[in-house]
Design a protein around this motif. Structure first.
Motif, mmCIF file in Angstrom:
data_model
loop_
_atom_site.group_PDB
_atom_site.id
_atom_site.type_symbol
_atom_site.label_atom_id
_atom_site.label_comp_id
_atom_site.label_asym_id
_atom_site.label_seq_id
_atom_site.Cartn_x
_atom_site.Cartn_y
_atom_site.Cartn_z
ATOM 1 N N HIS A 145 82.673 86.442 32.249
ATOM 2 C CA HIS A 145 83.122 85.338 32.313
ATOM 3 C C HIS A 145 83.386 84.556 33.592
ATOM 4 O O HIS A 145 85.151 85.109 34.058
ATOM 5 N N ALA A 149 82.715 80.808 32.159
ATOM 6 C CA ALA A 149 81.137 80.399 32.266
ATOM 7 C C ALA A 149 80.694 81.989 32.076
ATOM 8 O O ALA A 149 80.883 82.803 32.932
ATOM 9 N N ALA A 153 74.893 82.652 32.087
ATOM 10 C CA ALA A 153 74.358 81.385 32.006
ATOM 11 C C ALA A 153 74.172 80.243 32.903
ATOM 12 O O ALA A 153 74.225 80.288 33.545
ATOM 13 N N ILE A 162 74.080 79.809 24.459
ATOM 14 C CA ILE A 162 74.694 79.873 25.209
ATOM 15 C C ILE A 162 76.203 80.781 24.360
ATOM 16 O O ILE A 162 76.979 81.527 24.705
ATOM 17 N N ALA A 167 80.410 81.434 24.781
ATOM 18 C CA ALA A 167 80.771 80.472 25.635
ATOM 19 C C ALA A 167 81.020 79.031 25.142
ATOM 20 O O ALA A 167 80.041 79.688 23.612
ATOM 21 N N ASP A 171 82.029 74.216 28.597
ATOM 22 C CA ASP A 171 82.828 75.334 29.764
ATOM 23 C C ASP A 171 81.541 75.615 30.848
ATOM 24 O O ASP A 171 81.891 75.581 31.448
ATOM 25 N N VAL A 172 80.255 75.846 29.911
ATOM 26 C CA VAL A 172 80.013 76.278 30.966
ATOM 27 C C VAL A 172 79.138 74.809 31.407
ATOM 28 O O VAL A 172 78.921 75.041 33.317
ATOM 29 N N ARG A 173 79.064 73.467 31.596
ATOM 30 C CA ARG A 173 78.412 72.768 31.927
ATOM 31 C C ARG A 173 79.465 72.424 33.209
ATOM 32 O O ARG A 173 78.768 71.831 33.932
ATOM 33 N N THR A 176 79.444 74.702 35.882
ATOM 34 C CA THR A 176 77.539 74.821 36.581
ATOM 35 C C THR A 176 77.701 73.922 37.436
ATOM 36 O O THR A 176 78.120 74.011 38.879
ATOM 37 N N VAL A 231 74.388 81.408 36.275
ATOM 38 C CA VAL A 231 76.140 80.802 37.165
ATOM 39 C C VAL A 231 76.338 82.417 38.181
ATOM 40 O O VAL A 231 77.069 82.285 38.966
#
Length: 373
Positions: A145, A149, A153, A162, A167, A171-173, A176, A231
């Motif tokens: 990660h 992220a 992802a 996700i 995750a 966190d991912v959005r 990114t 990512v």
């Protein structure tokens, strides 16, 4: 597509695995640092190999800029004959040794590696082995990660997908979006630096308008397409943007385009260091030209509305009108004097003549009609 680019999948995955093995000696093999630095190192290796193409791109861009006036003249001359226009353009390229596609070579050369990395990370997200990434490395990459992220992802991934990568959607959005903003900002700054510092401002050509348009188009493209990139691909593209920005700063500082702002700054630095020595005559001529430019004042031009409304005109224009009015009055007096005595009269005589004449007109009375007596 997989069949055609299959050799590149193996090449890209092998390079990533080798760098991951090296960074695993320093960091946790399952950490985002080990895998993220492996991707960054892949970018650095590719960009080092593309330095000759980058140099060729710089030369091609300068040649294209220098040829813009001639190209515009050809377009105007053969406006109605497109075939002849194309022939003359190709002849001009051949004589100058310029290839219009040279400016796109670095991007075209990177595209296969970019697509290959995208496919490798997509295979990791789908829990599929690819190239030299075996099941053990696949499990390690899925655990990696970067700021929370996962490498595989995307912004548009569903919450279930996700969560399967360990995750959260937030966190991912967040990661990114921040990376997409940094990508767009770095691309905009790179293009703006090229437009403001490394362009000959004495030549206004369509090429400058095209570059200005790209300065706004590319960041928008990154923002639109970035939400569909994993990512790991965003890490790749952000790294290559930062590399391009630094490389361009170095080239602009050391070898700027003649006539540009960066070229003037470089000449000043060389003069301060004593590497450029100018003759006293050249220094005096430049100083005199600069002083003349600063002291020269252009008269302010009034609009038609201001002239009709009786707005005060500049001092110079008012003096000119006063002189013209005096000259016209004087010439009128002289003509009247000539009509009476044949010779120009003095100011006093002319004034007296006018008074006498006006008095005569006033003293004379028309006779009354006999019926009114």
């Amino acid at each position: 597509m997989d069949t055609i680019l299959s050799p590149l999948y193996y090449a890209v995955s092998w390079i990533i695995v080798q760098f991951h093995s090296f960074y695993s000696l320093i960091f946790d093999p399952n950490s985002g640092a080990a895998w993220g630095l492996a991707i960054v190192s892949l970018v650095v290796l590719i960009r080092i190999c593309l330095i000759p193409l980058f140099v060729k791109q710089i030369k091609s861009t300068r040649n294209m800029q220098a040829l813009q006036p001639k190209m515009k003249a050809i377009q105007e001359r053969y406006k109605s004959d497109k075939q002849r226009q194309s022939e003359e353009m190709m002849k001009l390229y051949k004589e100058s040794g310029t290839n219009p596609l040279s400016s796109c070579l670095p991007i075209l050369a990177q595209s296969p590696f970019f697509i290959s990395l995208y496919q490798v990370l997509s295979h990791i997200a789908q829990n599929k082995t690819v190239g030299f990434i075996d099941p053990t490395l696949l499990a390690s990459a899925q655990k990696a990660h970067i700021f929370g992220a996962p490498l595989a992802a995307k912004f548009m991934d569903t919450a279930a997908k996700i969560q399967s990568l360990g995750a959260s959607v937030t966190d991912v959005r967040v990661v990114t979006v921040i990376m997409i903003i940094l990508m767009s900002a770095s691309q905009f700054y790179t293009q703006r630096q090229l437009m403001t510092k490394n362009v000959d401002l004495t030549v206004k050509t369509p090429f400058m308008q095209q570059q200005k348009m790209l300065m706004y188009v590319f960041p928008v493209m990154f923002a639109v397409f970035g939400i569909n990139f994993p990512v790991g691909v965003l890490v790749y593209w952000l790294t290559t943007n930062v590399w391009t920005m630094g490389q361009q700063m170095y080239v602009i500082r050391r070898n700027p385009t003649p006539g540009s702002k960066a070229y003037t700054e470089r000449q000043e630095r060389l003069r301060a260091q004593g590497k450029i020595v100018e003759s006293p005559a050249e220094v005096a001529a430049k100083k005199a030209a600069e002083e003349a430019r600063q002291n020269r004042q252009q008269p302010k031009r009034q609009t038609k509305a201001k002239r009709q409304s009786g707005a005060p005109a500049p001092a110079g224009a008012a003096q000119n009108r006063t002189r013209a009015s005096s000259s016209a009055s004087k010439s009128t007096d002289e003509q009247e004097a000539k009509g009476k005595g044949g010779t120009p009269a003095k100011d006093g005589d002319a004034s007296g003549s006018r008074n006498t004449k006006s008095g005569q007109r006033k003293g004379q009375q028309r006779p009354k009609h006999p019926s009114k007596k």
